[in-house]
Design a protein around this motif. Sequence first.
Motif, short mmCIF file in Angstrom:
data_model
loop_
_atom_site.label_atom_id
_atom_site.label_comp_id
_atom_site.label_asym_id
_atom_site.label_seq_id
_atom_site.Cartn_x
_atom_site.Cartn_y
_atom_site.Cartn_z
N GLU A 1 0.84 -1.20 0.00
CA GLU A 1 0.00 0.00 0.00
C GLU A 1 0.87 1.25 0.00
O GLU A 1 1.86 1.33 0.74
CB GLU A 1 -0.92 -0.01 1.21
N ARG B 1 -0.69 7.33 2.28
CA ARG B 1 -2.00 7.93 1.96
C ARG B 1 -1.84 9.17 1.09
O ARG B 1 -2.67 9.42 0.20
CB ARG B 1 -2.72 8.28 3.26
N TRP C 1 -1.86 8.47 -2.77
CA TRP C 1 -3.02 7.93 -3.48
C TRP C 1 -3.48 8.96 -4.50
O TRP C 1 -3.43 10.17 -4.26
CB TRP C 1 -4.16 7.65 -2.51
N THR D 1 -4.14 2.95 -4.99
CA THR D 1 -3.70 2.96 -3.60
C THR D 1 -2.52 2.04 -3.32
O THR D 1 -1.99 2.05 -2.21
CB THR D 1 -4.86 2.53 -2.68
#
Length: 732
Positions: A647, A650, A653, A664
């Motif tokens: 991942e 954040r 993204w 993501t």
Amino acid sequence: MLRRSSFLFSLLLIVLLSLGATAQVLQPTKLSTALSKPTAKVGEELDLIVTARIDDKWHLYATDFDPDLGPTVFTFTFAKSPAYELVGKPKSIGATKHYDDIFKGNVTYFEKTGRITQRIRVLQPGPLTIKAETEFQSCTDVDGRCIPGEESLSFGPIEVTGTAAAPATPAPAKGSTGTVVPAATPATATSTASAADTAATTAAAAATTTAVAPITEAAPAAATAPAAALAAPATAAAAASSQGGSLWGFALLAFISGLGALLTPCVFPLIPMTVSIFTKGSANRQQGILKAVFYGLSIVFIYVVVGLLTTVLLGADGLNLISTHWLPNLIFFVVFVVFGLSFLGLFEITLPHGMVNKIDAQADKGGWGGVFFMALTLVVVSFSCTGPIVGSILAMAAQGERIQPVIGMLGFSLAFALPFMLFALFPTWLKGLPSSGGWLNTVKVTLGFVELMLALKFLSMADLAYHWNLLPRDLYLVLWIALSGLLGVYLLGHFKLSHDSDLTHLSVGRLLMAVLAFSFMTYLIPGLFGAPLPLLAGYLPPQSRSDFSVAGGGAAAVPTSLPSAQCEAPRYADFLELPHGLSGYFDLEQAKRCAKAANKPLFIDFTGHACVNCRKMEATVWSDPRVLKRLREDYVVVALYVDDKQELPRNEWYTSAHDHKEKTTLGKKNADLQLTGFNVNAQPYYVLLDPNSPADLSHTLATPVAYEDNVSNFVKFLDAGLARYKQQVAAR
């Protein structure tokens, strides 16, 4: 006229180039949706059905195998809603299971068509439309390309009547994730087929995995089809035909193992003794032949029953667990080591004497029942020699199809029973049998060394799947080299084990076996220094870092330093690495900054963990000294994995301009870059780029290359890109 012809020619060329560029975006899998029934009452269950139409010579990975193997498992992410709940996991209908030597585990896949179902329970009245995101991967064995795919699907509307019911298990909160679904290699965009395609769908059962998580809004997929319109094709025959090759190969291996079991000290001396009972203890020759045939068939029956019991007791889920989970693989490793040490003479594996005596007493009663118990007595008495072989076959069978334990026992028992029937038919052949002696124990010891070598395979499977790093390739090879070398020395008579007799001379057969053992050992040694050893690719761990090195570098060289002191330490290097000791990056922006600082062009490698041809290119083309020299000295290398599930932070993204979906993960980001920048979604794909230029097709230094196994052509590709880069630098 000339001017007009030139214009038309240019226009035609532009059209052809445009068509060629468009053709680069492959969509080998198209999805459509349906419902098992269009209406339901609150509390009732129904199936959401996805039909996949797959291009010829391509296959789509299914849902029910270990996601750690490498390929991307077909997964769903359903929208959270109080109106329904999931019941169980997705099921792949009629998928083919196959042991893949590259990934060292079982994978399941569809060819031509595929059906995946997810059962739900409706909880509230009213019209219900269910949305889901899918991820999947399609690959072809023709040229090794793999295409990642993701698509938004819509099921419904479903007309739900009745009174609202409370869910049995609460749906996950927004932003949370339920059971995480496995993945198989990359797959790209797919289009939804027409409602007509859904008429061939059906709801059936099979094992799989699923993910539950929030999804983004997307265009609805296909229309639904009433249950009456759903018809199930004959998929079992197609699955059986595609599995046939591997089953025949396993049956042959089991048959050869049965022949090997005959040449053990527990069995070989019993052949003439048993046949003489039928030939001398029968009223006539015909009766003796019939009893010998019945005796052989009884042996086959007993072993096949063992295979059936293995299948029934374990079941489909049990066999799948055995093939993928670390614990069964470790158990098999220990079992094979125990079997191997038993064959070497450390101890004997025997059944309780009370059981043996009771079965033998039944055999003494005579008649056809007595013949059957004679066969059972042989199976029990010979267990100390045949048990390790039978156990090995069942262990390997558990790594494959559900029917494989039966196939394995059938192949083994046919070979095991055949001599008893043949010698009863032709008793004069008994005179040609060699006498029992020390050579039988030599065969047993040889099988012991083989068992110990096979044991490492199971330990390696668990080690690779869970990244323990207990058995790297070098250690694996060292152990195999030591075992094969010890076998060769033993066969030459330089040491004896506990049950060996004195060796007065060296037979030709024993000498030839020693030559084979030493030849195998010699073949393995270059693997310590980076040789790919293609004949054993399915049994060895993949090449990566090595404890051994070659003067001047090579396939197993220690990673070199970064091209410039200004270059950053690479992100993701804690779990990703480049082959052959190359240094480089796994993030394009980092690689660009380093290339600018080092004044070098970029070598972009669009790759995947499950990309077979990527590994072949690395093993056969990148390993060439000419290619390695250029990659090390002339380029900054960046490997962009399109199927990695790491991942992203954040703040990284983003929503793709291509499909308007949020990216993501590292893999989705790299796949999106390849598709939007170069209009290609297959791997491997190699791009040479000026770090000062945008990452798109119009700014490449040379025409990008896909799979190119000709080393000279690949070298020309690298040289052309470097020459073009130097021209651009000189022109600035």
